[in-house]
Design a protein around this motif. Structure first.
Motif, PDB file in Angstrom:
ATOM      1  N   ARG A   1      -2.394  -1.752   2.189  1.00  0.00           N
ATOM      2  CA  ARG A   1      -1.281  -1.631   1.409  1.00  0.00           C
ATOM      3  C   ARG A   1      -0.886  -2.476   0.136  1.00  0.00           C
ATOM      4  O   ARG A   1      -0.474  -2.121  -0.751  1.00  0.00           O
ATOM      5  CB  ARG A   1       0.285  -1.188   2.252  1.00  0.00           C
ATOM      6  CG  ARG A   1       1.120  -0.870   1.360  1.00  0.00           C
ATOM      7  CD  ARG A   1       2.234  -0.280   2.466  1.00  0.00           C
ATOM      8  NE  ARG A   1       2.021   0.903   2.793  1.00  0.00           N
ATOM      9  CZ  ARG A   1       1.872   2.407   1.909  1.00  0.00           C
ATOM     10  NH1 ARG A   1       2.168   1.984   0.726  1.00  0.00           N
ATOM     11  NH2 ARG A   1       1.330   3.399   2.302  1.00  0.00           N
ATOM     12  N   LEU A   2      -1.094  -3.852   0.694  1.00  0.00           N
ATOM     13  CA  LEU A   2      -0.663  -4.726  -0.355  1.00  0.00           C
ATOM     14  C   LEU A   2      -1.993  -5.379  -1.165  1.00  0.00           C
ATOM     15  O   LEU A   2      -1.770  -6.302  -1.590  1.00  0.00           O
ATOM     16  CB  LEU A   2       0.108  -5.843   0.135  1.00  0.00           C
ATOM     17  CG  LEU A   2       1.212  -5.454   0.909  1.00  0.00           C
ATOM     18  CD1 LEU A   2       2.042  -6.911   1.421  1.00  0.00           C
ATOM     19  CD2 LEU A   2       2.216  -4.836  -0.004  1.00  0.00           C
ATOM     20  N   ASN A   3      -3.126  -4.652  -0.979  1.00  0.00           N
ATOM     21  CA  ASN A   3      -4.400  -5.128  -1.975  1.00  0.00           C
ATOM     22  C   ASN A   3      -3.870  -5.407  -3.379  1.00  0.00           C
ATOM     23  O   ASN A   3      -3.013  -4.516  -4.063  1.00  0.00           O
ATOM     24  CB  ASN A   3      -5.599  -4.234  -1.742  1.00  0.00           C
ATOM     25  CG  ASN A   3      -6.374  -4.382  -0.513  1.00  0.00           C
ATOM     26  OD1 ASN A   3      -5.890  -5.303   0.154  1.00  0.00           O
ATOM     27  ND2 ASN A   3      -7.107  -3.709  -0.295  1.00  0.00           N
ATOM     28  N   HIS A   4      -4.460  -6.154  -3.997  1.00  0.00           N
ATOM     29  CA  HIS A   4      -4.642  -6.448  -5.713  1.00  0.00           C
ATOM     30  C   HIS A   4      -4.761  -4.991  -6.155  1.00  0.00           C
ATOM     31  O   HIS A   4      -5.645  -4.120  -6.020  1.00  0.00           O
ATOM     32  CB  HIS A   4      -5.476  -7.522  -6.236  1.00  0.00           C
ATOM     33  CG  HIS A   4      -5.155  -7.887  -7.420  1.00  0.00           C
ATOM     34  ND1 HIS A   4      -6.065  -7.433  -8.262  1.00  0.00           N
ATOM     35  CD2 HIS A   4      -4.699  -9.009  -7.596  1.00  0.00           C
ATOM     36  CE1 HIS A   4      -5.657  -8.253  -9.590  1.00  0.00           C
ATOM     37  NE2 HIS A   4      -4.652  -9.006  -9.179  1.00  0.00           N
ATOM     38  N   ALA A   5      -3.766  -5.029  -7.308  1.00  0.00           N
ATOM     39  CA  ALA A   5      -4.113  -3.711  -8.228  1.00  0.00           C
ATOM     40  C   ALA A   5      -5.285  -3.564  -8.895  1.00  0.00           C
ATOM     41  O   ALA A   5      -5.657  -2.161  -8.962  1.00  0.00           O
ATOM     42  CB  ALA A   5      -3.045  -3.908  -9.375  1.00  0.00           C
ATOM     43  N   SER A   6      -6.308  -4.397  -8.895  1.00  0.00           N
ATOM     44  CA  SER A   6      -7.413  -3.958  -9.327  1.00  0.00           C
ATOM     45  C   SER A   6      -8.319  -3.211  -8.239  1.00  0.00           C
ATOM     46  O   SER A   6      -9.097  -2.354  -8.643  1.00  0.00           O
ATOM     47  CB  SER A   6      -8.164  -5.243  -9.992  1.00  0.00           C
ATOM     48  OG  SER A   6      -8.374  -6.240  -8.542  1.00  0.00           O
ATOM     49  N   LEU A   7      -8.179  -3.552  -6.992  1.00  0.00           N
ATOM     50  CA  LEU A   7      -8.722  -2.638  -6.015  1.00  0.00           C
ATOM     51  C   LEU A   7      -8.271  -1.538  -5.901  1.00  0.00           C
ATOM     52  O   LEU A   7      -9.132  -0.479  -6.023  1.00  0.00           O
ATOM     53  CB  LEU A   7      -8.474  -3.633  -4.535  1.00  0.00           C
ATOM     54  CG  LEU A   7      -9.274  -4.934  -4.705  1.00  0.00           C
ATOM     55  CD1 LEU A   7      -8.742  -5.627  -3.298  1.00  0.00           C
ATOM     56  CD2 LEU A   7     -10.865  -4.786  -4.359  1.00  0.00           C
ATOM     57  N   LEU A   8      -6.927  -1.488  -6.122  1.00  0.00           N
ATOM     58  CA  LEU A   8      -6.284   0.041  -5.772  1.00  0.00           C
ATOM     59  C   LEU A   8      -6.564   0.894  -7.070  1.00  0.00           C
ATOM     60  O   LEU A   8      -6.856   1.840  -6.794  1.00  0.00           O
ATOM     61  CB  LEU A   8      -4.710  -0.279  -5.556  1.00  0.00           C
ATOM     62  CG  LEU A   8      -4.293  -1.091  -4.423  1.00  0.00           C
ATOM     63  CD1 LEU A   8      -2.709  -1.316  -4.574  1.00  0.00           C
ATOM     64  CD2 LEU A   8      -4.619  -0.323  -3.262  1.00  0.00           C
ATOM     65  N   ASP A   9      -6.725   0.067  -8.274  1.00  0.00           N
ATOM     66  CA  ASP A   9      -6.762   0.784  -9.311  1.00  0.00           C
ATOM     67  C   ASP A   9      -8.573   1.592  -9.181  1.00  0.00           C
ATOM     68  O   ASP A   9      -8.708   2.601  -9.637  1.00  0.00           O
ATOM     69  CB  ASP A   9      -6.759   0.112 -10.518  1.00  0.00           C
ATOM     70  CG  ASP A   9      -5.389  -0.196 -11.107  1.00  0.00           C
ATOM     71  OD1 ASP A   9      -4.369   0.344 -10.108  1.00  0.00           O
ATOM     72  OD2 ASP A   9      -5.142  -1.044 -11.962  1.00  0.00           O
ATOM     73  N   ALA A  10      -9.252   0.606  -8.860  1.00  0.00           N
ATOM     74  CA  ALA A  10     -10.703   0.856  -8.820  1.00  0.00           C
ATOM     75  C   ALA A  10     -11.007   2.160  -7.661  1.00  0.00           C
ATOM     76  O   ALA A  10     -11.654   3.019  -8.182  1.00  0.00           O
ATOM     77  CB  ALA A  10     -11.573  -0.426  -8.230  1.00  0.00           C
ATOM     78  N   GLY A  11     -10.135   2.190  -6.516  1.00  0.00           N
ATOM     79  CA  GLY A  11     -10.213   3.424  -5.861  1.00  0.00           C
ATOM     80  C   GLY A  11      -9.761   4.602  -6.559  1.00  0.00           C
ATOM     81  O   GLY A  11     -10.417   5.465  -6.358  1.00  0.00           O
ATOM     82  N   GLN A  12      -8.910   4.405  -7.120  1.00  0.00           N
ATOM     83  CA  GLN A  12      -8.111   5.675  -7.733  1.00  0.00           C
ATOM     84  C   GLN A  12      -9.280   6.502  -8.733  1.00  0.00           C
ATOM     85  O   GLN A  12      -9.227   7.354  -8.739  1.00  0.00           O
ATOM     86  CB  GLN A  12      -6.812   5.305  -8.624  1.00  0.00           C
ATOM     87  CG  GLN A  12      -5.863   5.034  -7.730  1.00  0.00           C
ATOM     88  CD  GLN A  12      -4.990   6.179  -7.252  1.00  0.00           C
ATOM     89  OE1 GLN A  12      -4.491   6.924  -8.268  1.00  0.00           O
ATOM     90  NE2 GLN A  12      -4.484   6.366  -6.140  1.00  0.00           N
ATOM     91  N   LEU A  13      -9.615   5.484  -9.453  1.00  0.00           N
ATOM     92  CA  LEU A  13     -10.694   5.586 -10.507  1.00  0.00           C
ATOM     93  C   LEU A  13     -11.787   6.263 -10.102  1.00  0.00           C
ATOM     94  O   LEU A  13     -12.746   7.393 -10.708  1.00  0.00           O
ATOM     95  CB  LEU A  13     -11.047   4.425 -11.596  1.00  0.00           C
ATOM     96  CG  LEU A  13     -11.890   4.671 -12.759  1.00  0.00           C
ATOM     97  CD1 LEU A  13     -11.152   5.645 -13.728  1.00  0.00           C
ATOM     98  CD2 LEU A  13     -12.305   3.281 -13.404  1.00  0.00           C
TER      99      LEU A  13
END
Ligand SMILES: *Cc1c(COP(=O)(O)O)cnc(C)c1O
Length: 393
Positions: A140-152
């Motif tokens: 849940r607290l991963n860096h924004a770049s990882l979360l954004d990458a998954g979304q994309l």
């Protein structure tokens, strides 16, 4: 009934932005840049004012190291400033290539591939390996770049509870993941992911484990080899390692290290690798110098550990609300965003710079002062920070 004038139309177009900006201000979430007139170091001149900084990610004090600067200057005499093109055109210099080989060796992997930034490395890996229909699990607290990458990527991304292996296991049992992704050291919390257990869970379910070690490389493990070295995990247990060069390394850029087939696939397919200009060759050359210093000068890690212990015991004596962390990231939990801003401003008025980290960078209601330590700080400077915090909180 009147048709709006051109001027009115323009006004209307910007009105929602103005409203959103005002809203941010009201919620104490407005972000403002401070202008620095000095190199990254504990003592900086920020917005014209000399101050003692406890917020940089230059954990080992290499961003302004004389040997790294000298290497950079010499390499830019040879290579010039810009790389001129992407790696796949003619931007891939011998300096880049040598750095990749050294990073592969440093991380104990077959190969490494440079990316221009960590954000782009994370986009590149996740979007190359995951697509619609795949299941992807992230802390849940991963860096924004990882979360954004998954979304994309279009994959079915779910976030499991922070550091919670049971929660991840339950999700894996329900839907087999393609990939499990975690920060090694959490960037806004400083705590360390339970990598040995995560590796077991990923292996059990035949998933790739990807670890982002932006804050562990250089700082943790023997010779600064990072969080995987800290736990004694090899390339079999953690097949995909991503690291950044702008933090402990003190330069700029990032890399992915792993199996030959992973790296070749990224070269062929990772859009954030292919469609962008290579980092300047002189940066790559300077990074080779900082990699050598980082491995050999263990005293930097030892000094950093001493400063961390000093700060933690001092903060405990003062009863400061520190989050549990053994790394150079030592956040003081404040909660309310406006209060975090106020304390940060009060610290600055006393010559100490610590930025307030607020949502959405951290979850709602968990604004904090993200204090970071560097091997270049002195015991006296840490003492000064403690005294000032003690007087304010
Ligand atoms: C800083 C950071 C990144 C992004 O790296 P940049 O090179 O700054 O783009 C990625 N992941 C984590 C965990 C980070 O802290």
């Amino acid at each position: 009934m009147n048709t709006p004038s051109r001027y009115q139309k323009t006004m209307d177009k910007w009105q929602p932005l103005t409203a959103a900006l005002d809203d941010r201000r009201r919620q104490a979430l407005y972000r403002q840049r401070k202008i620095s007139d000095s190199a990254s170091s504990p003592e900086m001149v920020i917005s014209g004012q000399p101050c003692l900084c406890f917020c940089s990610n230059d954990y080992l004090g290499l961003a302004n190291h004389p040997a790294v600067i000298k290497t950079f200057k010499k390499a830019s005499d040879h290579y010039g400033v810009g790389s001129g093109a992407a790696h796949l055109i003619n931007g891939h210099s011998r300096a880049h290539h040598a750095l990749e080989e050294e990073l592969a060796e440093f991380t104990g992997r077959e190969r490494a591939l440079l990316f221009s930034t960590g954000y782009m490395a994370n986009l590149g890996v996740i979007n190359t390996l995951c697509r619609a229909g795949d299941h992807l699990y992230q802390d849940r607290l991963n860096h924004a770049s990882l979360l954004d990458a998954g979304q994309l990527s279009g994959a079915r991304q779910q976030r499991y509870a922070h550091l919670n292996n049971e929660n991840l296991s339950a999700k894996c049992t329900k839907n087999t993941p393609k990939m499990v992704v975690t920060d090694a050291v959490f960037s806004m919390d400083g705590d360390i992911a339970p990598l040995p257990a995560l590796s077991k869970i990923a292996q059990q379910h035949g998933a790739w484990l990807m670890v982002d070690d932006a804050h562990g490389l250089g700082v943790l493990g023997r010779n600064g080899a990072g969080t995987l070295a800290h736990f004694g995990l090899d390339a079999e247990q953690v097949p995909i390692l991503m690291g950044t060069l702008g933090k402990g390394f003190g330069t700029f850029g990032a890399f992915v290290a792993g199996d030959e087939r992973l790296i070749e696939t990224l070269i062929q397919q990772a859009r954030s690798y292919i469609y962008t200009t290579a980092m300047p060759a002189a940066i790559a050359e300077a990074t080779r110098c900082s990699l050598a210093i980082l491995q050999t000068e263990s005293w930097r890690r030892e000094k950093l550990q001493q400063l961390i212990s000093h700060f933690k015991s001092g903060a405990a004596q003062l009863g400061l609300p520190l989050l549990p962390s053994d790394t150079p990231i030592q956040p003081l939990l404040i909660g309310d965003s406006a209060k975090a801003n106020t304390i940060s401003q009060q610290l600055l008025a006393r010559g100490i710079l610590v930025t307030a980290i607020r949502p959405p960078t951290v979850p709602a209601g968990s604004a904090r002062l993200r204090i970071t330590l560097s091997a270049n700080h002195t015991e006296q400077q840490v003492e000064q920070l403690l005294m000032t915090l003690g007087a304010l909180l």
